[in-house]
Design an enzyme around this catalytic site. Structure first.
Site, PDB file in Angstrom:
ATOM      1  CE  LYS A   1      -1.307  -1.601  -4.592  1.00  0.00           C
ATOM      2  NZ  LYS A   1      -0.563  -1.043  -3.435  1.00  0.00           N
TER       3      LYS A   1
ATOM      4  CG  HIS B   1       4.713  12.046  -8.338  1.00  0.00           C
ATOM      5  ND1 HIS B   1       4.862  12.685  -7.140  1.00  0.00           N
ATOM      6  CD2 HIS B   1       3.529  11.378  -8.272  1.00  0.00           C
ATOM      7  CE1 HIS B   1       3.804  12.431  -6.366  1.00  0.00           C
ATOM      8  NE2 HIS B   1       2.994  11.636  -7.033  1.00  0.00           N
TER       9      HIS B   1
ATOM     10  CG  HIS C   1      -5.472  -9.189  -2.976  1.00  0.00           C
ATOM     11  ND1 HIS C   1      -4.524 -10.178  -2.971  1.00  0.00           N
ATOM     12  CD2 HIS C   1      -4.792  -8.018  -2.991  1.00  0.00           C
ATOM     13  CE1 HIS C   1      -3.325  -9.622  -2.971  1.00  0.00           C
ATOM     14  NE2 HIS C   1      -3.457  -8.317  -2.992  1.00  0.00           N
TER      15      HIS C   1
ATOM     16  CG  ASP D   1       9.850  11.457  -7.747  1.00  0.00           C
ATOM     17  OD1 ASP D   1       9.346  12.263  -6.963  1.00  0.00           O
ATOM     18  OD2 ASP D   1       9.385  10.303  -7.915  1.00  0.00           O
TER      19      ASP D   1
ATOM     20  CB  VAL E   1      -0.981  -0.015   1.215  1.00  0.00           C
ATOM     21  CG1 VAL E   1      -0.216   0.095   2.535  1.00  0.00           C
ATOM     22  CG2 VAL E   1      -2.003   1.093   1.100  1.00  0.00           C
TER      23      VAL E   1
HETATM   24  P1  GDP Z   1      -1.020   2.652  -3.919  1.00  0.00           P
HETATM   25  O1  GDP Z   1      -1.583   2.534  -2.541  1.00  0.00           O
HETATM   26  O2  GDP Z   1       0.056   1.644  -4.137  1.00  0.00           O
HETATM   27  O3  GDP Z   1      -2.054   2.654  -4.997  1.00  0.00           O
HETATM   28  O4  GDP Z   1      -0.242   4.058  -3.954  1.00  0.00           O
HETATM   29  P2  GDP Z   1      -0.714   5.442  -4.571  1.00  0.00           P
HETATM   30  O5  GDP Z   1      -0.623   5.445  -6.038  1.00  0.00           O
HETATM   31  O6  GDP Z   1      -2.027   5.824  -3.970  1.00  0.00           O
HETATM   32  O7  GDP Z   1       0.446   6.385  -4.042  1.00  0.00           O
HETATM   33  C1  GDP Z   1       0.690   6.581  -2.651  1.00  0.00           C
HETATM   34  C2  GDP Z   1       1.362   7.937  -2.435  1.00  0.00           C
HETATM   35  O8  GDP Z   1       2.642   7.954  -3.056  1.00  0.00           O
HETATM   36  C3  GDP Z   1       0.587   9.091  -3.040  1.00  0.00           C
HETATM   37  O9  GDP Z   1       0.659  10.192  -2.175  1.00  0.00           O
HETATM   38  C4  GDP Z   1       1.317   9.375  -4.342  1.00  0.00           C
HETATM   39  O10 GDP Z   1       1.187  10.721  -4.732  1.00  0.00           O
HETATM   40  C5  GDP Z   1       2.735   9.026  -3.966  1.00  0.00           C
HETATM   41  N1  GDP Z   1       3.507   8.591  -5.126  1.00  0.00           N
HETATM   42  C6  GDP Z   1       3.184   7.618  -6.000  1.00  0.00           C
HETATM   43  N2  GDP Z   1       4.118   7.503  -6.964  1.00  0.00           N
HETATM   44  C7  GDP Z   1       5.066   8.430  -6.680  1.00  0.00           C
HETATM   45  C8  GDP Z   1       6.293   8.804  -7.315  1.00  0.00           C
HETATM   46  O11 GDP Z   1       6.722   8.272  -8.335  1.00  0.00           O
HETATM   47  N3  GDP Z   1       7.017   9.801  -6.700  1.00  0.00           N
HETATM   48  C9  GDP Z   1       6.587  10.419  -5.573  1.00  0.00           C
HETATM   49  N4  GDP Z   1       7.368  11.384  -5.077  1.00  0.00           N
HETATM   50  N5  GDP Z   1       5.440  10.079  -4.972  1.00  0.00           N
HETATM   51  C10 GDP Z   1       4.687   9.112  -5.505  1.00  0.00           C
HETATM   52 MG    MG Z   2      -4.110   2.403  -4.857  1.00  0.00          MG
END
Ligand code: GDP
Ligand code: MG
Length: 370
Positions: A93, A225, A137, A190, A89
């Site tokens: 993703k 990002h 899942h 990044d 999490v």
């Molecule tokens: P998930 O729970 O795996 O679906 O994760 P999310 O896509 O919701 O991302 C979780 C947090 O990480 C969010 O606040 C995103 O903005 C941040 N995030 C995701 N990818 C990147 C990235 O490549 N760089 C940075 N700096 N933050 C990221």
């Molecule tokens: Mg998610």
């Protein structure tokens, strides 16, 4: 069929033969203590009389209905890979799926609305990749139960600033158990605190070893990002897919999986399905679990109406009489009648299985053993 006399049956049930004779007499059957009943009739009778035998190992009718013949090698043509994204999490993703979609869903027509159908197709260098974006899942488990796999390649997302976490390990285990190819996407490069080498190091413990360290796992540093590394990731997916030689026969009755489904107030039951083999057409009969119908309309991931969908294509379909479960296999028989029969048998078998599972366990073998 195996037979048992009224006398022996009564003995097994520890009751007087006359009780059975009377019971059968009331049902309109004249018998004596020496009359014989077949296996099934005896079992039914015993059950009616609250003696609870479990019949011999029951054949799995549903599994049988879902059995599928292999397509001949000469009928197979390359198909796009189906990819899912897994990982801990907050490792990115959703962000990664959004980034890929935003930069590469070029199939969009002016005025076409991108709608969420639980999957989308990306075109890169003229080649397609199907991404599943359901956090499924449950669906995953259901598919596994039916011995079906939705995905060919799993993108394991690991945040470069966080490393391997519990759900990372869970995802690895899932993918390995399902025999899915894993590509590692080290995300958030990044960030100043990103440490790509550390992630690589940690993953060696799970037999995910980078090629430059002598292993065979593809690692792609990316940033959801800044979009850095995303094209490389897509190219690696295509490369992996080529190695896997993913193929299907498009010229046969369609079959595939339900990705997600819901009841829409206006449209009725709506299901997103992934065609895995064959081609699904508007007008085709369809059956999935206890639901059946005729494909009334199909929509692709751009919200466009389509008339047909071939292997690896996700489409939203209308026309089912009810909402199917995610993860179920759909089939498209030749006739409406077969589709209905499939659903009816599914309902009947599921109910019987439920009764059987909850019933007192006593095998007919015990009942008949001398
Ligand atoms: P998930 O729970 O795996 O679906 O994760 P999310 O896509 O919701 O991302 C979780 C947090 O990480 C969010 O606040 C995103 O903005 C941040 N995030 C995701 N990818 C990147 C990235 O490549 N760089 C940075 N700096 N933050 C990221
Ligand atoms: Mg998610």
């Amino acid at each position: 069929p195996e037979m048992i006399s009224i006398h022996d049956l009564a003995e097994k049930m520890k009751i007087q033969p006359s009780v059975i004779i009377k019971k059968l007499f009331l049902a309109g059957k004249m018998v004596t203590v020496n009359s014989e009943l077949d296996f099934e009739a005896a079992g039914e009778l015993a059950m009616e009389m609250n003696f609870d035998p479990v019949p011999e190992e029951k054949e799995d009718v549903i599994a049988k209905m879902l059995e599928d013949s292999e397509d001949g090698a000469e009928t197979l043509v390359p198909r796009p890979p189906v990819v899912c994204v897994m990982g801990h999490v907050d490792h990115g993703k959703t962000s990664l799926l959004d980034a890929i979609r935003d930069t590469h869903v070029i199939d969009r027509e002016a005025g076409g609305i991108t709608q969420h159908i639980g999957a989308y197709v990306v075109t890169i260098n003229g080649q397609k990749i199907t991404f599943l974006d359901t956090p499924g899942h449950e669906a995953f488990t259901a598919m596994r139960m039916r011995g079906a796999n939705s995905t060919d390649i799993a993108i394991l997302v690991v945040a470069a600033d966080d490393g391997v976490m519990p759900q990372t390990v869970e995802a690895i285990n899932h993918a390995k158990a399902a025999g899915i190819e894993i590509i590692v996407a080290i995300n958030k490069i990044d960030k100043p605190s990103a440490n790509i080498e550390r992630v690589k190091q940690e993953l060696t413990e799970y037999e995910l070893i980078p090629e430059d360290w002598g292993g065979s796992t593809i690692f792609c540093p990316v940033s959801a990002h800044t979009h850095e590394g995303i094209d490389n990731l897509l190219e690696m997916i295509l490369l992996t897919s080529e190695v896997l030689e993913l193929k299907a026969n498009p010229n046969r009755r369609a079959r595939g999986l339900v990705i997600e489904a819901e009841l829409d107030k206006g449209k009725g039951p709506v299901a997103t399905v992934l065609v895995q083999k064959g081609t699904l057409h508007v007008g085709d009969p369809i059956a999935v679990g206890s639901c059946h119908g005729k494909v009334r309309a199909m929509m692709d991931d751009n919200g466009r109406r389509v008339k047909e969908a071939g292997p690896s294509k996700p489409v939203e379909i209308l026309g089912l009489n009810d909402v199917p479960n995610a993860g179920e296999i759909f089939v498209s028989p030749e006739t409406d009648k077969e589709a209905r029969a499939f659903a009816e048998t599914y309902v009947k078998e599921s109910r019987e299985k439920l009764i059987e599972d909850t019933k007192l366990k006593m095998s007919l073998d015990d009942l008949y053993s001398q």
